[in-house]
Design a protein around this motif. Sequence first.
Motif, short mmCIF file in Angstrom:
data_model
loop_
_atom_site.label_atom_id
_atom_site.label_comp_id
_atom_site.label_asym_id
_atom_site.label_seq_id
_atom_site.Cartn_x
_atom_site.Cartn_y
_atom_site.Cartn_z
N ARG A 215 37.57 38.54 34.98
CA ARG A 215 36.74 39.03 36.08
C ARG A 215 37.30 38.63 37.44
O ARG A 215 37.35 39.42 38.37
CB ARG A 215 35.31 38.50 35.93
N SER A 216 37.73 37.35 37.57
CA SER A 216 38.23 36.87 38.86
C SER A 216 39.33 35.85 38.61
O SER A 216 39.43 35.27 37.52
CB SER A 216 37.11 36.25 39.69
N GLU A 241 34.50 37.62 31.99
CA GLU A 241 33.16 38.19 32.13
C GLU A 241 32.11 37.37 31.39
O GLU A 241 30.99 37.19 31.86
CB GLU A 241 33.15 39.63 31.60
N ARG A 350 44.27 46.94 33.40
CA ARG A 350 43.69 45.63 33.71
C ARG A 350 44.78 44.63 34.09
O ARG A 350 44.59 43.80 34.98
CB ARG A 350 42.89 45.12 32.50
N ALA A 357 45.64 41.27 42.14
CA ALA A 357 44.69 40.22 42.51
C ALA A 357 45.41 38.89 42.69
O ALA A 357 45.13 38.14 43.64
CB ALA A 357 43.60 40.10 41.45
N SER A 361 45.62 36.69 46.06
CA SER A 361 45.14 35.32 46.05
C SER A 361 46.22 34.35 46.54
O SER A 361 45.96 33.47 47.35
CB SER A 361 44.69 34.94 44.64
N TRP A 368 39.75 32.84 45.52
CA TRP A 368 39.28 33.57 44.34
C TRP A 368 39.05 35.03 44.71
O TRP A 368 38.40 35.33 45.70
CB TRP A 368 38.01 32.94 43.80
N VAL A 369 39.61 35.92 43.87
CA VAL A 369 39.48 37.36 44.13
C VAL A 369 39.07 38.08 42.85
O VAL A 369 39.30 37.59 41.74
CB VAL A 369 40.79 37.96 44.67
N ASP A 370 38.45 39.24 43.00
CA ASP A 370 38.04 40.07 41.88
C ASP A 370 39.30 40.63 41.21
O ASP A 370 40.14 41.23 41.87
CB ASP A 370 37.16 41.21 42.38
N ALA A 371 39.44 40.41 39.91
CA ALA A 371 40.65 40.86 39.19
C ALA A 371 40.42 42.15 38.42
O ALA A 371 41.32 42.59 37.70
CB ALA A 371 41.09 39.77 38.21
N ARG A 372 39.27 42.77 38.58
CA ARG A 372 38.97 43.99 37.82
C ARG A 372 39.50 45.22 38.56
O ARG A 372 39.47 45.28 39.78
CB ARG A 372 37.47 44.12 37.62
N GLN A 377 34.61 47.96 38.36
CA GLN A 377 33.80 47.04 39.16
C GLN A 377 32.37 47.56 39.30
O GLN A 377 32.12 48.74 39.21
CB GLN A 377 34.43 46.86 40.55
#
Length: 377
Positions: A215-216, A241, A350, A357, A361, A368-372, A377
């Motif tokens: 997720r991140s 997740e 993914r 991401a 970062s 921390w960043v969203d990796a999705r 999302q």
Amino acid sequence: MTRLNWGMIGGGEGSQIGPAHRLGAQADGNFVLAAGALDVDAARGKAFAQKLGVAEDRAYGDWKEMLEGERDRPDRVDLVTVATPNNTHFEITKAFLEAGFNVLCEKPMTMTVEQGEEIVRVAEKSGKICAVNYCYSAYPMVREMRQMVRSGQVGRVRLVVANFSHGHHGDASDADNPRVRWRYDPGMAGVSGQFADCGIHAMHMASFIAGDEVRSLSADFASTISSRELEDDAMVNFRMEGGTVGRLWTSSVAIGRQHGFDIQVFGETGGLRWASEQPNQVYYTPVGGRTQIMEKGEGSLSDEAGRLSRVAIAHPEGFPLAVANIYVDLADAIKGETRDGLPLAVDGLRSMAAVYAAVASAQDNGAWVDARPPMFQ
């Protein structure tokens, strides 16, 4: 058994990955090499294809010629493998999917997240298979680990620690070697070097075994050889997740390490450990109990591990046969059987989202960043 026709793009004579694909695809009699555009040098590629037994009229000079030549043949190829440089994967994969071919693409599947999302959409629209060669997930004992997690033998997974580090690019005097240099050239490799090359194998494996998606993340990149534009060492922390915590180190300058791909899974009631340099074994420790060594070929293993094992216990099955297991699952999928262990376009997407991401970062001091991918999302 009727063999499927297989075509290959790239992977020519002297390539690193080509032999593994040729051995893997044909190991179980599921595929026959029927067509190929194997080299950027047309004459050299045609000659090598014919040397491998491809008919002269199906030994093509480039992928566009192969697409046109195979498109309307009654015996056209059932599967196309794309084993070309990273920056060509998207265009070739998309073209063959749109023409109604099944595709196995080397990783990374694309150079951008947007391209990855487009490949997912094109594959869905075409109804064809787009697989990505995350072949380490096809080792029998990796499949055993996945089944153990699924069946609850280690309880809820709390932590995954993955590592893919080697030292084969650690010699600064060898930095201009063409087989090394391209991996750190943004024009060829994209926005990331070592993480996109090896780290995403480890991250995919973490998701594959844990049964959860990243997720991140927070990343730190380093270019330890000053001439390199892209990183040759990376540390990535990630959260999944379902709450699983992940730690990942990947490096190409860890002199003394050879292949260096290993993964540990720590659950509420047990832990698992696997290393690619000893791929026949999984170490299993139940909470409060002794560590057990599980061997490939044991009668007590899952059906999934047994299905993908070919030789008796204590006999090694290495990298080419892990690639072969991807082709086993592909052959079954092309014939209409469901194989949920087969890495598909969504896995490639993914991974690319995680690459971007991690780059973002690292550029923001590990934020921390969203990796999705945006579409998830």
